[in-house]
Design a protein around this motif. Sequence first.
Motif, short mmCIF file in Angstrom:
data_model
loop_
_atom_site.label_atom_id
_atom_site.label_comp_id
_atom_site.label_asym_id
_atom_site.label_seq_id
_atom_site.Cartn_x
_atom_site.Cartn_y
_atom_site.Cartn_z
N GLN A 50 -0.88 -7.09 -8.22
CA GLN A 50 -2.25 -7.59 -8.04
C GLN A 50 -2.62 -7.65 -6.56
OE1 GLN A 50 -2.10 -11.29 -10.17
NE2 GLN A 50 -2.80 -10.36 -12.09
N VAL A 51 -1.69 -8.09 -5.73
CA VAL A 51 -1.96 -8.17 -4.29
C VAL A 51 -2.22 -6.78 -3.72
CG1 VAL A 51 -0.92 -8.72 -2.04
CG2 VAL A 51 -0.71 -10.32 -3.94
N VAL A 52 -1.41 -5.81 -4.11
CA VAL A 52 -1.59 -4.44 -3.62
C VAL A 52 -2.92 -3.88 -4.10
CG1 VAL A 52 -0.70 -2.08 -3.73
CG2 VAL A 52 0.87 -3.98 -3.36
N GLU A 53 -3.26 -4.12 -5.37
CA GLU A 53 -4.53 -3.64 -5.91
C GLU A 53 -5.71 -4.25 -5.15
OE1 GLU A 53 -4.21 -4.54 -10.08
OE2 GLU A 53 -3.11 -2.70 -10.51
N GLN A 54 -5.63 -5.55 -4.85
CA GLN A 54 -6.70 -6.21 -4.09
C GLN A 54 -6.81 -5.62 -2.69
OE1 GLN A 54 -5.72 -10.35 -4.26
NE2 GLN A 54 -6.34 -10.56 -6.40
N PHE A 55 -5.67 -5.36 -2.06
CA PHE A 55 -5.67 -4.76 -0.73
C PHE A 55 -6.34 -3.39 -0.76
CE2 PHE A 55 -3.53 -1.68 2.07
CZ PHE A 55 -3.91 -2.18 3.30
N LEU A 56 -5.97 -2.57 -1.73
CA LEU A 56 -6.53 -1.23 -1.83
C LEU A 56 -8.02 -1.28 -2.15
CD1 LEU A 56 -3.65 0.63 -3.69
CD2 LEU A 56 -4.25 0.77 -1.26
N ALA A 57 -8.43 -2.21 -3.00
CA ALA A 57 -9.84 -2.33 -3.37
C ALA A 57 -10.70 -2.77 -2.18
CB ALA A 57 -10.00 -3.32 -4.52
N ALA A 58 -10.11 -3.50 -1.24
CA ALA A 58 -10.86 -4.01 -0.09
C ALA A 58 -11.05 -2.96 1.00
CB ALA A 58 -10.16 -5.23 0.49
N ARG A 59 -10.36 -1.85 0.89
CA ARG A 59 -10.48 -0.80 1.91
C ARG A 59 -11.75 0.02 1.66
NH1 ARG A 59 -6.27 0.23 5.20
NH2 ARG A 59 -6.99 2.35 5.44
N TYR A 60 -12.39 0.44 2.74
CA TYR A 60 -13.63 1.21 2.64
C TYR A 60 -13.40 2.65 3.06
CZ TYR A 60 -15.65 -3.40 2.17
OH TYR A 60 -15.94 -4.66 1.74
N ASP A 61 -12.50 3.32 2.38
CA ASP A 61 -12.20 4.71 2.74
C ASP A 61 -12.27 5.63 1.52
OD1 ASP A 61 -9.95 3.91 1.37
OD2 ASP A 61 -8.52 4.48 2.92
N ASN A 62 -12.99 5.18 0.49
CA ASN A 62 -13.18 5.95 -0.75
C ASN A 62 -11.85 6.35 -1.39
OD1 ASN A 62 -16.01 5.86 -0.67
ND2 ASN A 62 -16.07 7.57 0.78
N GLY A 63 -10.86 5.51 -1.26
CA GLY A 63 -9.58 5.74 -1.93
C GLY A 63 -8.62 6.65 -1.20
N PHE A 65 -6.67 6.09 1.44
CA PHE A 65 -5.38 5.45 1.70
C PHE A 65 -4.57 5.35 0.41
CE2 PHE A 65 -2.61 1.74 2.03
CZ PHE A 65 -1.90 2.04 3.17
N ALA A 66 -5.21 4.95 -0.68
CA ALA A 66 -4.51 4.82 -1.97
C ALA A 66 -3.95 6.17 -2.41
CB ALA A 66 -5.46 4.26 -3.03
N LYS A 67 -4.71 7.23 -2.20
CA LYS A 67 -4.25 8.57 -2.58
C LYS A 67 -3.03 8.96 -1.76
CE LYS A 67 -5.72 13.33 -3.08
NZ LYS A 67 -6.72 14.34 -2.80
N ARG A 68 -3.10 8.73 -0.42
CA ARG A 68 -1.95 9.04 0.44
C ARG A 68 -0.73 8.21 0.03
NH1 ARG A 68 -4.79 7.83 5.18
NH2 ARG A 68 -3.06 6.52 5.79
N LEU A 69 -0.96 6.95 -0.30
CA LEU A 69 0.13 6.06 -0.71
C LEU A 69 0.79 6.59 -1.99
CD1 LEU A 69 1.72 3.41 -0.44
CD2 LEU A 69 -0.10 2.30 -1.72
N MET A 70 -0.01 6.94 -2.97
CA MET A 70 0.54 7.44 -4.23
C MET A 70 1.29 8.76 -4.03
SD MET A 70 -0.08 5.07 -6.28
CE MET A 70 0.45 5.83 -7.78
N GLU A 71 0.76 9.63 -3.17
CA GLU A 71 1.45 10.90 -2.89
C GLU A 71 2.80 10.64 -2.22
OE1 GLU A 71 -1.47 12.94 -0.56
OE2 GLU A 71 -2.57 13.65 -2.33
N GLU A 72 2.82 9.71 -1.27
CA GLU A 72 4.07 9.39 -0.57
C GLU A 72 5.08 8.76 -1.53
OE1 GLU A 72 6.79 9.34 2.49
OE2 GLU A 72 4.86 10.36 2.40
N LEU A 73 4.62 7.87 -2.40
CA LEU A 73 5.53 7.26 -3.38
C LEU A 73 6.10 8.32 -4.31
CD1 LEU A 73 3.63 3.98 -4.28
CD2 LEU A 73 5.82 4.16 -3.10
N ALA A 74 5.27 9.24 -4.76
CA ALA A 74 5.74 10.31 -5.65
C ALA A 74 6.75 11.19 -4.91
CB ALA A 74 4.57 11.14 -6.14
#
Length: 83
Positions: A50-63, A65-74
């Motif tokens: 939940q904390v990570v989701e809130q952090f990602l939702a608060a970013r104003y970069d149209n996703g 950072f979240a996309k880069r994060l998911m790619e790096e995790l994969a």
Amino acid sequence: MAEDEPVDRDALLKQLAELRASIDPEILRRVQQKVGNSGAEPYDKKAARQVVEQFLAARYDNGAFAKRLMEELARTQDDDQAE
């Protein structure tokens, strides 16, 4: 205390001993038992998510950072599986 100041090791050990003596022995035993459980997650996975989701939702970069994060995790998971 400044970074370059020497640490008074004896005073620090005395403080730790005093702190430990003030802790209820039953609580200390329970904490040591929880920490000693290998394989157990030392955090609440749902709350962390939940904390990570809130952090990602608060970013104003149209996703972006979240996309880069998911790619790096994969990528790191793929690397771990290849070993």
